[in-house]
Structure formats: structure tokens, C-alpha cells
Design an enzyme around this catalytic site. Structure first.
Site, PDB file in Angstrom:
ATOM      1  N   GLU A 293       0.825  -1.212   0.000  1.00  0.00           N
ATOM      2  CA  GLU A 293       0.000   0.000   0.000  1.00  0.00           C
ATOM      3  C   GLU A 293       0.858   1.261   0.000  1.00  0.00           C
ATOM      4  OE1 GLU A 293      -3.932   1.931   0.402  1.00  0.00           O
ATOM      5  OE2 GLU A 293      -3.052   0.158  -0.534  1.00  0.00           O
TER       6      GLU A 293
ATOM      7  N   THR B 138     -12.674   8.403 -12.622  1.00  0.00           N
ATOM      8  CA  THR B 138     -11.819   7.823 -11.586  1.00  0.00           C
ATOM      9  C   THR B 138     -12.127   6.351 -11.321  1.00  0.00           C
ATOM     10  OG1 THR B 138     -10.796   8.336  -9.447  1.00  0.00           O
ATOM     11  CG2 THR B 138     -13.222   8.371  -9.557  1.00  0.00           C
TER      12      THR B 138
END
Length: 314
Positions: free
Chosen positions: A182, A306
Site C-alpha cells: 500500500e 476515476t
């Protein structure tokens, strides 16, 4: 009363589409977000917290979580232009100011020479965290260069896009699983990790996981279409193979708890789930870069929102 600029700034294309398709201009209300931002830039960028009652901004400047899609939509909503006719020039001005601010204060070089993107918390130091979420930026810069090839910054923007894409791919390539975590912590140009195989970044103990995010694959797709360099197609394939090898479950794909580990397994406990963006974005970008003719998605004719839905450039 508190939200983020990413939340408030990621509705404009969708609401603009509603207004365009229904003829009901009430949906253009989402554009008021841009009125709220006027006069509040910090070096061309914005604090990621927003008070929905007062419009006041606060907090860290980041192109990662809580900031990302606000910057993304400056350019993309300008290109989509659902109203037709004359475009809202303030949006492209906001995009360019934000990009210049990013280049001036948030783009750094690591010990091994990688270009990375951090946030304002780390900008004053030599190192800093880079989020996988920020790996959409190479694709955004390349998209801007594609649509404005004669702009004085187009060549520089594309160069930085390619450098950042190399960094985002390195976040995959340099782990045991071939999956990116991440976040990672980059060591600045004056330091080093002490690892000759990876002098650039270290894992962050609390964020070694991968939840099938799409941002790097998105940027590779855009860069392959813009540059024609086949390495981006190959990198995308390698990432997909890592998902296949380490995240595949009997009925889908799941999260991996530690991409640096040779023993950790995916899809167990709380990791036994597949995020919705995996279907909407991750698989789509992995497919489009391999598809003949990009399956008809010409980035001069379509802009992807997006969540990777193609919408015709206005």
C-alpha cells in the site's frame, strides 16, 4: 462537517454526465467545488481536509489518499466538458498550477535515483512515504501531455510521468510476490536502505498489504498508448501474473497481507474479499493495454473517470 477534497472533487464528471444526459442543469451543482477552492491554493495545491459548512481547507497536501481524485478531475473534467462549447479555463489553470507545485515541492529523488512523489509532511526532509494511490499521477501527466503536446511543459511532464511509472513498477518488482504494498518509505538521495538490491525504499510495517489496486496499471495503460513503448505492456502483464499467482481465490481474487513475505497467503480472514474497484478498474486496465487497438478506447476521444468508465471528450 469534515470531508476531503478527494470526496468533494470526484463527483463532477458523474454529475456532469447526469446533467448532459437528462438536460437537468441542477446536477451541475457539483461544479461549485471549484468555486470553493478559488484563492485557497498552497503552492498551487490544496490541504486535503475540507469543512463542508465553511469551505475551509486544512491538513496535509497529498496526491495520495484524500487528495488524489480532486487533482485528477481538474484535467479530466476540463476534457470531458459536458456543457459543450467553451471550456472552463480555470480548471486547466488549476491543473497546471497543481502540477508545477507538485514538481517543485513533492517530487524527490531516492538514494538509487528513483523519482518518487511524497506529501507535504515529508517534503521538507530527504525521505518520505509514497502511496500506491499516487501511482495514478504518471498516467495523469501523460494524459495532459497527450492533449497539450505543444505546451511548454509537455515534454518535462511526460519525462516525469515515465520516471514515476518506473518507480511505481519497482514497488511491485522488488517484493517477494511481485505485488506492491500500500505504501513504502523512500530513503532520500543522501541516505540508503543498506540493501544493495533495493537502495531506494523500505517497507512500512503497518502497510505491507495489497488489495488489488489499479493505479499503476492505469498509468501503464496511458503511457503505452501515449509513447508506444512496449515495456509498459510487459510491466502490466507481469503485475497481472503476480495477481494470478498470489491473489487468486476459488471464486475471485482477494487481498494479500504481506507482499514481502514468502509464507503469507492471500484471501484469509479479513482478506477474503474482492474490492469493487478490482472489477471496475484493475482488470479493465490490465485488459485494455493488451487488447488490439486498446478495444477502441482512444484517449484523444475518451476520458476515463476515476472508476475507469470511458466518457467522450466534449
Amino acid at each position: 462537517t469534515q470531508s476531503t477534497i478527494a470526496e468533494a472533487g470526484t463527483l463532477q464528471m458523474e454529475f456532469g454526465s447526469l446533467a448532459k444526459d437528462t438536460g437537468d442543469e441542477k446536477y451541475y451543482v457539483a461544479e461549485k467545488f471549484y468555486d470553493v477552492l478559488e484563492g485557497k491554493a498552497r503552492g498551487g495545491m490544496y490541504g486535503m481536509g475540507i469543512n463542508v459548512q465553511t469551505g475551509g481547507l486544512s491538513g496535509v497536501v497529498s496526491w495520495g489518499a484524500s487528495g488524489d481524485s480532486a487533482y485528477e478531475y481538474f484535467l479530466k473534467y476540463y476534457l470531458y466538458n459536458p456543457r459543450g462549447g467553451k471550456r472552463d479555463e480555470r480548471l486547466i489553470d488549476m491543473y497546471r498550477a497543481a502540477v508545477e507545485g507538485m514538481k517543485k515541492t513533492l517530487i524527490k529523488k531516492s538514494a538509487g535515483g528513483l523519482t518518487y512523489l511524497t506529501d507535504s509532511n515529508a517534503a521538507r526532509g530527504q525521505g518520505g512515504k509514497m502511496e500506491h494511490l499516487a501511482c495514478f499521477v504518471p498516467g495523469l501527466l501523460a494524459l495532459g501531455a497527450l492533449h497539450f503536446p505543444d505546451h511548454e511543459k509537455a515534454e518535462e511532464d511526460l519525462r516525469i510521468a515515465e520516471e514515476l511509472a518506473e518507480t511505481c513498477y519497482a514497488m511491485y518488482e522488488r517484493t517477494y510476490t511481485g505485488l506492491a504494498p500500500e505504501n513504502v518509505y523512500f530513503v532520500g538521495a543522501q541516505g540508503g536502505t543498506g540493501d544493495p538490491k533495493n537502495p531506494d525504499f523500505k517497507p512500512i510495517a503497518s502497510t505491507k498489504w495489497n488489495i488489488l489496486r489499479p493505479e499503476t496499471l492505469e498509468s501503464l495503460f496511458v503511457l503505452y498508448q501515449v509513447t508506444g513503448d512496449v515495456k509498459y505492456r510487459e510491466w502490466s502483464w507481469n503485475i497481472w501474473q503476480a495477481f494470478e499467482n498470489h491473489c487468486k481465490a476459488p471464486h475471485g481474487y482477494g487481498a494479500h497481507p504481506d507482499v514481502f513475505s514468502s509464507t503469507a497467503k492471500c484471501c484469509r480472514g479479513n482478506d477474503d474479499k474482492q474490492e469493487t474497484f478490482f472489477m471496475a478498474e484493475t482488470i479493465k486496465y490490465a485488459y485494455l493495454i493488451q487488447a488490439e487497438g486498446f478495444a477502441g478506447i482512444d484517449l484523444k476521444k475518451y476520458v476515463l473517470n476515476t472508476e475507469a468508465h470511458p466518457m467522450k471528450v466534449g
